[in-house]
Design an enzyme around this catalytic site. Structure first.
Site, PDB file in Angstrom:
ATOM      1  N   GLY A  55       4.085  -5.036   2.681  1.00  0.00           N
ATOM      2  CA  GLY A  55       4.162  -4.659   3.824  1.00  0.00           C
ATOM      3  C   GLY A  55       4.175  -2.994   3.905  1.00  0.00           C
ATOM      4  O   GLY A  55       4.266  -2.555   2.964  1.00  0.00           O
ATOM      5  N   CYS A  56       3.841  -2.428   5.090  1.00  0.00           N
ATOM      6  CA  CYS A  56       3.906  -0.884   5.021  1.00  0.00           C
ATOM      7  C   CYS A  56       5.206  -0.334   5.011  1.00  0.00           C
ATOM      8  O   CYS A  56       5.512   0.898   4.443  1.00  0.00           O
ATOM      9  CB  CYS A  56       3.210  -0.440   6.596  1.00  0.00           C
ATOM     10  SG  CYS A  56       2.723   1.090   6.356  1.00  0.00           S
ATOM     11  N   GLN A  57       6.210  -1.166   5.370  1.00  0.00           N
ATOM     12  CA  GLN A  57       7.624  -0.699   5.628  1.00  0.00           C
ATOM     13  C   GLN A  57       8.301  -1.448   4.457  1.00  0.00           C
ATOM     14  O   GLN A  57       9.374  -0.584   3.789  1.00  0.00           O
ATOM     15  CB  GLN A  57       8.283  -1.277   6.691  1.00  0.00           C
ATOM     16  CG  GLN A  57       7.767  -0.635   8.028  1.00  0.00           C
ATOM     17  CD  GLN A  57       8.291   0.826   8.335  1.00  0.00           C
ATOM     18  OE1 GLN A  57       9.203   1.360   7.787  1.00  0.00           O
ATOM     19  NE2 GLN A  57       7.493   1.657   9.088  1.00  0.00           N
TER      20      GLN A  57
END
Lengths: 146, 408
Positions: A55-57
């Site tokens: 995920g990006c986060q």
């Protein structure tokens, strides 16, 4: 088959009841954080790049295996809130038949007010994880039928 | 002090979004590094354009087209003055900073970069100032060189001098880092590069709203920025380029507006700036960028810089005593933001809880993954300031972090 689906619904009902106890967001998130901390860590050797969902986060690791016609999932994340929600998803989806996993739409997440965490815009890896769980189930079903 | 407060109240009153609630709490918007909020004047300019002036520019004889063309072209002159460019045709409208960098990487690259040449960037660049150069290097057989940073998040000038040489065709670096807040000594670096005839492109996306930019004084060869980080709308930005360099470059995209004449045998390209502006641009956005510049000028950089420096200092002083908090980026010269990690608490978790408290910060790698790898963190929490932020909001952030720490 039918038994499996209803078992899944029972688990979802249970989670909805569990979350109905919280009337404020803080209590709810403290509960999720607690679930995240309780979920056993995935074994280090399973934290490999081919099991990593980026995920990006936050990052999510997902492992699946088939036992007696049921799919067993183990998963982990480096973020605790993500991990708490993973814990709920595993409670519902792990130990179910491939068909039940493929057919569920996980509406309980909406009922307990955590739908935002399963939104693609969160980029926390959870949307991809659910997709990956269903893909595993599909692959296991194909294996079974093949 | 009271006068300052009055000013901020008056400034805040111009931003309708600042009075809304998020998750039942008064919004505390500290994600200005991602995009700033827009004053009423900018919002009005966009609707006014569509209500009264909408038409296509540069090719209509009718009144609406003439009016729209002149409103749009007036902004070019306003931008020229804003960054003190020598000519208004050195101001190219783009879709944003990323659009500007890609334009230069593509056009400068096609015209002037050959096999074996080197492009130099720094280790603190945004992905948008890394990937276009990687793509160019791949196309042309050139090499991408990276100037390392220190653990404070600073560039070493001596190291910089060592890395440039006869093969360096272009240097592209960030003015103010979006993940560390570092202000790079770009004037000094441009001077060093020019001593060896190497052109320099500056990514000013995080700079123009914090500090006045004079491209002639800097002697920058290219300078790019976005409207949306300086109180303007999304989808419009500026590429400044020196006339002689822009003239040497091939067009970026082909289409309408960028030509003088077209036959199936040969097309004659238009002059600057239109050579680089194919197709119908974001006219409303361009006009609103002009209004955003008016907004900045109505406050003035003296006040903006003083206020934002005060906020940053205050934030650092309030945050530094929080146990387990570590700043990422501690350069001596910094602008407009604090970036940090909390011991044992993932930035994503921090961001989720702060959001529940109505506090908007940015968490994650901020599109600078190499910077995160360098500091060995999965990401940071970043609070970035604009002219409308207050010390009370910083206090709310600090209280929010206390809450986060109690919850994990």
């Amino acid at each position: 088959m039918v038994g499996s689906v209803s078992k899944m619904e029972e688990i979802e009902e249970g989670i909805i009841e569990e979350f109905a106890l919280f009337d404020d967001w803080m209590d709810k998130y403290e509960h999720i954080i607690g679930l995240g901390k309780e979920l056993p860590l995935i074994e280090e050797e399973l934290k490999s790049d081919d099991l990593l969902i980026k995920g990006c986060q936050s990052r999510v690791w997902l492992h699946a295996k088939m036992e007696n016609g049921k799919v067993i999932f183990t998963a982990d994340s480096d973020a605790i809130i993500t991990k708490g929600i993973i814990s709920l998803l595993i409670r519902v989806l792990s130990g179910q038949t491939p068909d039940a996993i493929i057919n569920t739409d996980l509406t309980f997440i909406e009922y307990i007010g955590l739908k935002e965490h399963l939104s693609p815009t969160r980029s926390n890896g959870l949307v991809s994880m659910v997709k990956q769980m269903k893909l595993y189930a599909l692959a296991f079903r194909t294996q079974q039928n093949g | 002090m009271s006068e300052l407060l009055t000013d901020i109240d008056a400034i805040r009153a111009q931003f309708p979004i600042l009075s809304r609630e998020v998750n039942g709490k008064q919004l505390v918007y500290l994600d200005n590094g991602a995009t700033s909020q827009k004053p009423q004047s900018v919002i009005d300019a966009i609707s006014h354009y569509y209500e009264y002036e909408n038409s296509n520019i540069h090719r209509g004889v009718h009144t609406l087209s003439q009016e729209a063309t002149s409103a749009y072209e007036d902004v070019r002159k306003k931008v020229q003055k804003f960054i003190n460019a020598k000519h208004d045709h050195e101001v190219i409208f783009t879709s944003g900073t990323t659009g500007g960098i890609n334009l230069v990487a593509s056009s400068f690259g096609a015209s002037l970069v050959r096999k074996g040449d080197e492009i130099l960037i720094t280790a603190m660049e945004h992905h948008s100032n890394i990937v276009p150069w990687q793509m160019l290097c791949e196309r042309r057989g050139a090499h991408l060189k990276v100037l390392p940073i220190s653990k404070e998040g600073e560039i070493d000038i001596e190291e910089f001098k060592k890395l440039i040489g006869p093969k360096t065709e272009l240097i592209s670096l960030v003015h103010v880092s979006n993940s560390l807040g570092t202000i790079n000594p770009i004037k000094e670096m441009i001077e060093i590069a020019h001593a060896q005839n190497i052109p320099v492109m500056i990514d000013g996306a995080q700079a123009v709203h914090h500090t006045p930019v004079d491209v002639q004084d800097l002697d920058a060869d290219f300078y790019v920025f976005s409207a949306h980080k300086m109180y303007g709308p999304t989808g419009v930005g500026v590429l400044y380029g020196k006339e002689e360099l822009l003239n040497d470059m091939k067009p970026y995209q082909g289409g309408g507006d960028m030509i003088k004449s077209v036959t199936f045998e040969k097309t004659v390209y238009n002059d600057l700036p239109h050579k680089f502006e194919a197709g119908t641009p974001n006219i409303a956005g361009g006009i609103a960028l002009g209004v955003a510049i008016d907004f900045i000028n109505s406050i003035g950089y003296e006040f903006i810089m003083k206020h934002e420096a005060e906020l940053s200092r205050f934030a650092v002083s309030q945050l530094k005593d929080i146990a387990g908090l570590r700043f990422i980026g501690t350069a001596k010269e910094r602008a407009g933001l604090v970036s940090f990690v909390l011991d044992g608490i993932h930035p994503y978790d921090t961001g989720v809880i702060l959001d529940k408290l109505g506090i908007a910060v940015r968490t994650g790698h901020h599109c600078t993954q190499p910077v995160m790898n360098f500091f060995e963190v999965p990401g940071t929490v970043r609070a970035s300031f604009a002219v409308y932020n207050t010390k009370q909001e910083v206090i709310k952030l600090v209280e929010g972090i206390d809450r986060v720490k109690r919850m994990f």
